[in-house]
Design an enzyme around this catalytic site. Structure first.
Site, PDB file in Angstrom:
ATOM      1  N   LYS A 218       0.606  -1.484   0.093  1.00 11.24           N
ATOM      2  CA  LYS A 218      -0.213   0.086  -0.216  1.00 11.24           C
ATOM      3  C   LYS A 218       0.612   1.211  -0.300  1.00 11.24           C
ATOM      4  O   LYS A 218       1.427   1.745   0.740  1.00 11.24           O
ATOM      5  CB  LYS A 218      -0.985   0.511   1.029  1.00 11.24           C
ATOM      6  CG  LYS A 218      -1.768  -1.133   0.991  1.00 11.24           C
ATOM      7  CD  LYS A 218      -1.095  -2.047   2.400  1.00 11.24           C
ATOM      8  CE  LYS A 218      -1.931  -3.485   2.721  1.00 11.24           C
ATOM      9  NZ  LYS A 218      -2.778  -3.795   2.162  1.00 11.24           N
ATOM     10  N   ASP A 554      11.263  -1.531  22.566  1.00  9.98           N
ATOM     11  CA  ASP A 554      11.716  -1.155  23.195  1.00  9.98           C
ATOM     12  C   ASP A 554      11.463   0.809  23.522  1.00  9.98           C
ATOM     13  O   ASP A 554      12.268   1.406  23.853  1.00  9.98           O
ATOM     14  CB  ASP A 554      13.646  -1.140  23.473  1.00  9.98           C
ATOM     15  CG  ASP A 554      13.458  -3.010  24.121  1.00  9.98           C
ATOM     16  OD1 ASP A 554      13.214  -3.636  24.700  1.00  9.98           O
ATOM     17  OD2 ASP A 554      14.543  -3.048  23.260  1.00  9.98           O
TER      18      ASP A 554
END
Length: 696
Positions: A218, A554
């Site tokens: 896309k 993280d």
């Protein structure tokens, strides 16, 4: 294993173990060592100079700008107050409004690829945020720009599906023929392109590849104005959009994900419900809410997205209509940073793909040359599978936690160890991501370090949940989850730890439930009695479809793209995909927790899903956080499934309805063999007549 290097020549034998004529040999050089010896293992990014994932087609680019999007639109009344580093606060952005602006203001080029592109949708729908031209449909907008002299090129997947089994199972129509017909004999150049990985009519598991797999990227690439005016008004630069959101019907939604309350407004002419047979706007809700993730890329990486489009157009576009940008360098500036090195909001970005020489022009034929370009060699095929490499690299670097949202979650079938009649070797869902995740958790348990993995998936993959294809995918998903939980349980037992494995790895889905309001849309017809449709309508509930393809590591590194966590997307020679991996070098977590835009997006997503911000959310690696999130998910699931409804569901995050035994076996919850309002098994079932390649 001794850990010694293996360096030997092996003879190539027939299936009868006798030498092939000519006695050919293959050179094998292998060296196995503990993954903890890898330079990046569990260390996070550590340094702003992290060079990116090695041995890939596209290098990491510096000096970029990234805009992160949750869902197609963010209304003005969804603004969670999330503090970031430097005294700033997170500001959500509006995907379809920004794509509309980019297309509307383009002067030279608009290049689009899609699994589906539907001409009848409008991108601007918020009545409080109207724009000039915002009432144009996408088709009208593209024709308007083409008539102004802008080069408008579309590559839309040509759904040549002749697999009758799938069509009967209710998978979505893409409007490809309608879109092609709409632009016929206009200035918009729209090409319907099938997915032919090897330029031939290859047969795998008795099915032709060209009808099996899709173009799933896309992409929007446009020329845009220079940032902050940039001096000359005629000088332009490239801007690209990639992610999970197709420009088609059913995708427009906000963080409120209403089932019934938008049916007389933004969803009256865009009613989408792919999971309930016979659902129409005339019969009323629930509609299928849509949750997704997307991004805008500016700077040198935007040119990599353009190069991907050019490779695909040269392969399947037919006429040579690409703008010769080298001749326009006085107008469109060549690749260059859009931020200064000392700008604390700068990004380093790397483009990843799943694609092969059947869909991208210019791949070298020789395996040696392919390897130099970061490509791998398949059977008569050259493959870019850097999305899988990007995920693996990020998982191995992870230090504290991983948060995933994905439409699918299945794979690593080589490690399922199925105990029924299924032969894991025949399934072929070989990508490594689930196994890498469970091995990461195991390594942290062994080291005595906290580490959590949160995964959000749909309640079931889009389609009628009782259908054979959906049930098969749920079965593969169960086997994947069970493999991971078995690894975790065995690691806990080896360390003598008594703990809930869901404190290490936890799965969620999204759903909504709404009380009826007096001024609500009243349908003119009713669903058939005693149908899934009528039960869902009476219970006022439905799943929110998770279509996102995102991983956060993280709070410092993010992957966003079109690729699902299944073999189709990660293989490289199946569905074509595109993704990006990115980080902000001034917002890493090696001294203190990262508090940049990636952290802001995760917190905004958790606010969207849970309806609140908790202090523990700032530390997702902690036992307090994962237990708090699990508790919220379980409470919401209980409210979602209870008989009576007193008020709206307080949050959308639902614990995925599975149990985990002391051995790691994934089980049904008591009284929860089927998803609510259906006769569809939560754990799925084996599809006897479906080749696994279709559903993995």
């Amino acid at each position: 294993m001794s850990g010694d290097e293996i360096d030997t020549w092996l003879p190539i034998l027939h299936t009868n173990n006798k030498p092939v004529h000519g006695h050919p040999k293959i050179h094998v050089k292998l060296h196995f060592f503990d993954v903890a010896r890898e330079r990046c293992w569990s260390r996070g990014l550590k340094s702003p100079k992290f060079p990116g994932v090695p041995f890939t087609f596209f290098q990491q680019r510096k000096g970029c700008r990234v805009t992160l999007y949750q869902d197609a639109h963010v209304p003005d009344d969804f603004i969670p107050k999330i503090p970031l580093a430097g005294g700033k606060f997170y500001e959500p952005h509006r995907c379809w409004e920004d794509i509309f602006d980019a297309i509307y203001n383009a002067k030279h080029m608009i290049y689009i690829t899609g699994w589906s592109v539907y001409t009848e949708i409008t991108l601007v729908r918020d009545r409080r945020r109207q724009k000039p031209g915002g009432d144009l449909t996408l088709g009208e907008l593209l024709k308007k720009k083409a008539n102004e002299g802008v080069r408008v090129l579309l590559l839309v997947w040509d759904d040549r599906t002749s697999v009758g089994m799938l069509k009967k199972d209710g998978l979505m129509m893409t409007h490809d023929e309608e879109t092609g017909e709409y632009f016929r004999n206009t200035e918009v150049h729209c090409v319907l392109c099938p997915r032919n990985p090897d330029d031939g009519r290859s047969i795998i598991q008795n099915i032709e590849i060209g009808t099996m797999f899709t173009h799933h990227q896309k992409i929007v690439v446009v020329d845009g104005e220079m940032p902050n005016g940039g001096g000359r008004s005629d000088v332009r630069r490239l801007v690209s959009f990639i992610g999970g959101i197709d420009l088609c019907d059913g995708r427009y939604d906000t963080q409120f994900h209403s089932l019934f309350r938008t049916l007389d407004s933004v969803h009256y002419n865009d009613f989408h419900q792919g999971n309930i047979a016979g659902a129409t706007i005339q019969k009323g809700g629930p509609r299928e809410p849509w949750h997704d993730i997307h991004c805008r890329l500016e700077g040198p990486v935007a040119w990599d997205v353009l190069y991907n489009f050019e490779q695909r157009w040269k392969k399947q576009g037919g006429k040579d209509l690409l703008l010769p940008l080298q001749e326009l360098e006085d107008i469109i500036i060549p690749p260059s940073p859009v931020t200064f090195p000392e700008d604390h909001e700068t990004w380093n970005v790397q483009l990843f793909r799943s694609i092969d020489g059947g869909a991208a022009f210019g791949f070298p034929d020789a395996p040696e040359e392919a390897a130099k370009s970061g490509l791998v060699s398949g059977k008569d095929n050259i493959i870019d599978r850097s999305i899988q490499d990007g995920y693996i690299h990020a998982i191995r670097r992870a230090s504290r936690f991983i948060y995933i949202e994905n439409q699918y979650f299945l794979g690593s079938s080589f490690s399922w160890y199925s105990k029924d009649h299924i032969k894991d070797a025949d399934v072929g869902a070989l990508h490594l991501i689930p196994k890498e995740l469970s091995l990461k958790i195991v390594s942290k348990i062994e080291a005595g370090e906290p580490f959590r993995v949160y995964v959000v998936v749909p309640m079931w993959p889009e389609g009628f949940p009782e259908s054979a294809s959906v049930q098969a995918i749920l079965d593969w998903q169960r086997r994947t989850m069970q493999m991971m939980y078995t690894d975790i349980v065995e690691a806990l037992r080896a360390k003598g730890i008594v703990a809930d494995p869901k404190d290490y790895l936890t799965f969620f889905c999204l759903g909504n439930r709404e009380v009826k309001k007096s001024n609500e849309y009243e349908p003119s017809e009713k669903p058939d009695p005693n149908s899934d449709y009528s039960r869902a309508q009476q219970a006022r509930r439905g799943m929110i479809y998770v279509h996102a393809k995102m991983m956060i590591v993280d709070d410092e590194y993010i992957i966003i793209g079109s690729a699902n966590i299944n073999q189709r997307s990660m293989d490289g020679a199946r569905d074509s995909e595109i993704a990006m991996g990115a980080y902000q070098p001034y917002h890493l977590s090696f001294t203190s927790p990262a508090r940049g835009e990636i952290y802001g997006l995760r917190m905004a997503l958790w606010y969207e899903h849970m309806g609140l911000l908790d202090d523990s959310f700032c530390h997702p690696h902690s036992i307090e956080c994962i237990q708090r999130v699990n508790k919220i998910g379980q409470k919401n699931w209980d409210l979602y499934t209870k008989e009576d409804l007193e008020k709206d569901l307080p949050g959308h995050l639902l614990s995925y309805p599975i149990g985990v035994s002391s051995e790691g076996t994934v089980t049904e919850l008591p009284g929860m063999e089927y998803f609510p309002d259906t006769k569809a098994r939560v754990l799925g079932s084996v599809a006897e007549y479906f080749p696994p390649i279709l559903t993995t």
